[in-house]
Design a protein around this motif. Structure first.
Motif, short mmCIF file in Angstrom:
data_model
loop_
_atom_site.label_atom_id
_atom_site.label_comp_id
_atom_site.label_asym_id
_atom_site.label_seq_id
_atom_site.Cartn_x
_atom_site.Cartn_y
_atom_site.Cartn_z
N ALA A 5 0.86 -1.18 0.00
CA ALA A 5 0.00 0.00 0.00
C ALA A 5 0.90 1.23 0.00
CB ALA A 5 -0.91 0.00 1.22
N THR A 6 0.72 2.10 -0.97
CA THR A 6 1.55 3.29 -1.07
C THR A 6 0.83 4.36 -1.88
OG1 THR A 6 3.69 4.17 -1.83
CG2 THR A 6 2.74 2.37 -3.11
N SER A 7 1.17 5.61 -1.60
CA SER A 7 0.57 6.71 -2.35
C SER A 7 1.49 7.23 -3.44
CB SER A 7 0.23 7.87 -1.40
OG SER A 7 1.40 8.32 -0.74
N ALA A 8 2.73 6.73 -3.49
CA ALA A 8 3.67 7.21 -4.50
C ALA A 8 3.52 6.40 -5.78
CB ALA A 8 5.10 7.10 -3.99
N PRO A 9 3.40 7.06 -6.93
CA PRO A 9 3.32 6.29 -8.18
C PRO A 9 4.61 5.52 -8.42
CG PRO A 9 3.62 8.64 -8.62
CD PRO A 9 3.35 8.50 -7.15
N PRO A 10 4.54 4.23 -8.66
CA PRO A 10 5.76 3.42 -8.82
C PRO A 10 6.60 3.91 -10.00
CG PRO A 10 3.80 2.04 -8.62
CD PRO A 10 3.32 3.44 -8.81
N PRO A 11 7.90 4.15 -9.80
CA PRO A 11 8.76 4.55 -10.92
C PRO A 11 9.06 3.36 -11.82
CG PRO A 11 10.06 4.25 -8.94
CD PRO A 11 8.61 4.06 -8.54
N VAL A 12 9.61 3.65 -12.96
CA VAL A 12 9.97 2.60 -13.90
C VAL A 12 11.46 2.67 -14.16
CG1 VAL A 12 9.64 1.69 -16.22
CG2 VAL A 12 7.69 2.69 -14.99
N GLY A 13 12.14 1.54 -14.12
CA GLY A 13 13.57 1.55 -14.38
C GLY A 13 14.21 0.25 -13.98
N GLU A 14 15.50 0.15 -14.22
CA GLU A 14 16.23 -1.05 -13.91
C GLU A 14 16.30 -1.26 -12.39
OE1 GLU A 14 20.63 -3.04 -14.82
OE2 GLU A 14 20.07 -1.09 -15.65
N ALA A 15 16.11 -2.48 -11.94
CA ALA A 15 16.16 -2.88 -10.52
C ALA A 15 15.01 -2.29 -9.70
CB ALA A 15 17.49 -2.49 -9.88
N VAL A 16 13.99 -1.74 -10.38
CA VAL A 16 12.83 -1.19 -9.68
C VAL A 16 11.68 -2.18 -9.76
CG1 VAL A 16 11.14 0.68 -9.63
CG2 VAL A 16 13.55 1.17 -10.14
N ALA A 17 11.00 -2.37 -8.65
CA ALA A 17 9.88 -3.30 -8.63
C ALA A 17 8.77 -2.82 -9.56
CB ALA A 17 9.35 -3.45 -7.21
N THR A 18 8.04 -3.77 -10.15
CA THR A 18 6.91 -3.44 -11.01
C THR A 18 5.62 -3.74 -10.27
OG1 THR A 18 8.19 -4.02 -12.98
CG2 THR A 18 5.80 -3.89 -13.23
N PHE A 19 4.73 -2.72 -10.19
CA PHE A 19 3.49 -2.85 -9.45
C PHE A 19 2.30 -2.96 -10.41
CE2 PHE A 19 4.99 -0.28 -5.47
CZ PHE A 19 5.90 -1.29 -5.19
N GLU A 20 1.31 -3.68 -9.96
CA GLU A 20 0.03 -3.74 -10.67
C GLU A 20 -1.05 -3.27 -9.69
OE1 GLU A 20 -2.24 -7.58 -11.39
OE2 GLU A 20 -1.46 -7.15 -13.40
N ARG A 21 -1.72 -2.16 -10.03
CA ARG A 21 -2.68 -1.59 -9.09
C ARG A 21 -3.91 -2.49 -8.96
NH1 ARG A 21 -4.88 4.44 -9.93
NH2 ARG A 21 -6.07 3.40 -11.58
N VAL A 22 -4.30 -2.73 -7.71
CA VAL A 22 -5.47 -3.56 -7.43
C VAL A 22 -6.67 -2.69 -7.12
CG1 VAL A 22 -6.40 -5.34 -5.89
CG2 VAL A 22 -3.99 -5.42 -6.57
N GLU A 23 -6.48 -1.68 -6.25
CA GLU A 23 -7.57 -0.77 -5.95
C GLU A 23 -7.05 0.50 -5.32
OE1 GLU A 23 -9.92 -3.19 -3.21
OE2 GLU A 23 -9.33 -1.87 -1.55
N THR A 24 -7.87 1.54 -5.35
CA THR A 24 -7.56 2.82 -4.71
C THR A 24 -8.38 2.92 -3.43
OG1 THR A 24 -7.08 3.89 -6.81
CG2 THR A 24 -7.59 5.33 -4.96
N THR A 25 -7.74 3.20 -2.32
CA THR A 25 -8.45 3.32 -1.05
C THR A 25 -9.08 4.70 -0.93
OG1 THR A 25 -6.65 4.24 0.29
CG2 THR A 25 -6.65 1.84 -0.06
#
Length: 283
Positions: A5-25
């Motif tokens: 759970a986080t409010s920061a938009p996931p960055p994109v780049g090497e060694a960065v985790a990839t997120f898939e949004r499930v829902e907005t609280t």
């Protein structure tokens, strides 16, 4: 596979985790709404969660519902409201070697933190007084029989003269609505008065070690309406201000200082194997 759970938009780049949004609280922070994501590719990520107890509790509950598993919360001493009973169910303190000048002093500091977090529960009379007066911001005063004998006027430079019963005797218990700090504690330590100071929970204690120790040594007491559950301690030999500590020796020093608390170094115990379960405090 992890849920976050986080409010920061996931960055994109090497060694960065990839997120898939499930829902907005329904909760938000200065960085935007708090979203719940599923991690689909491993890597690093900065997480920015809510800061208020009600929003923290709600987001953690929803994260637990979706994941069906154990929810871990990253906090900090300056953000210790995460550790309040009712928000989370238990606490693990993480101690780095750079917390103090030497590993031995860091271990001693950890002992103070454990003592602070482990204050015992108050009695029923003090708990009832806190339930009745805390929402009004009033400091309740109780006599030796647990009877209410008034409230302390706000804004006093020296609270000691006000800590008396109607017949002029000293109060036995002071129930504090907002917490305990040096400003309130110093006059008490310097006076002959000794009583029980009651706070909501251990996260509301923000007293310098010298005054905390002096109060207890002088037979003063500190108790909590909601006791905190301390599960374990973890050590990190990294020291950003100087040479790192020896990992094995640092864990040993801290474990010696905290004989009643399980102490782990998860890197050592993992043996270099990522993802190996190493926490054993539930045993």
């Amino acid at each position: 596979g992890a849920w976050v759970a986080t409010s920061a938009p996931p960055p994109v780049g090497e060694a960065v985790a990839t997120f898939e949004r499930v829902e907005t609280t329904g909760w938000t922070t200065t960085l935007g709404p708090v979203n719940i994501y599923r991690v689909v590719a491993s890597g690093e990520a900065d997480l920015h969660g809510p800061g208020e107890p009600d929003s923290m509790k709600a987001v953690l509950a929803r994260l637990g519902e979706l994941s069906g598993g154990l929810v871990l919360v990253d906090g900090g001493w300056e953000r210790r409201s995460f550790a309040a009973p009712g928000v989370t169910e238990g606490v693990i303190i993480v101690l780095a070697a750079g917390y103090s000048a030497t590993p031995d002093r860091s271990a001693a500091a950890a002992r103070y933190l454990v003592e602070t977090l482990s204050v015992p529960p108050c009695d029923e009379a003090a708990r009832d007084a806190w339930d009745e007066t805390a929402s009004k911001g009033a400091t309740a005063l109780l006599d030796a029989r647990g009877r209410a004998v008034g409230v302390m006027p706000p804004g006093l430079v020296d609270p000691v003269p006000a800590l008396k019963t109607e017949d002029g005797g000293p109060v036995s218990t002071v129930v504090l609505p907002h917490g305990l700090n040096d400003e309130f504690m110093i006059p008490l330590v310097r006076s002959p008065l000794r009583c029980t100071l009651v706070v909501r929970d251990a996260t509301r204690i923000n007293v310098s070690p010298v005054y905390y120790k002096a109060w207890l040594k002088g037979r003063g007491r500190i108790q909590a309406v909601r006791p905190l559950r301390l599960l374990a301690a973890a050590t990190n030999p990294w020291n950003p201000a100087g040479p790192d500590a020896d990992a094995v020796e640092f864990r040993r020093v801290v474990a010696t200082a905290l004989p009643d608390v399980p102490v782990h170094d998860v890197v050592i115990e993992a043996g270099g194997e990522r993802g190996k379960p190493v926490w054993k405090f539930w045993d």
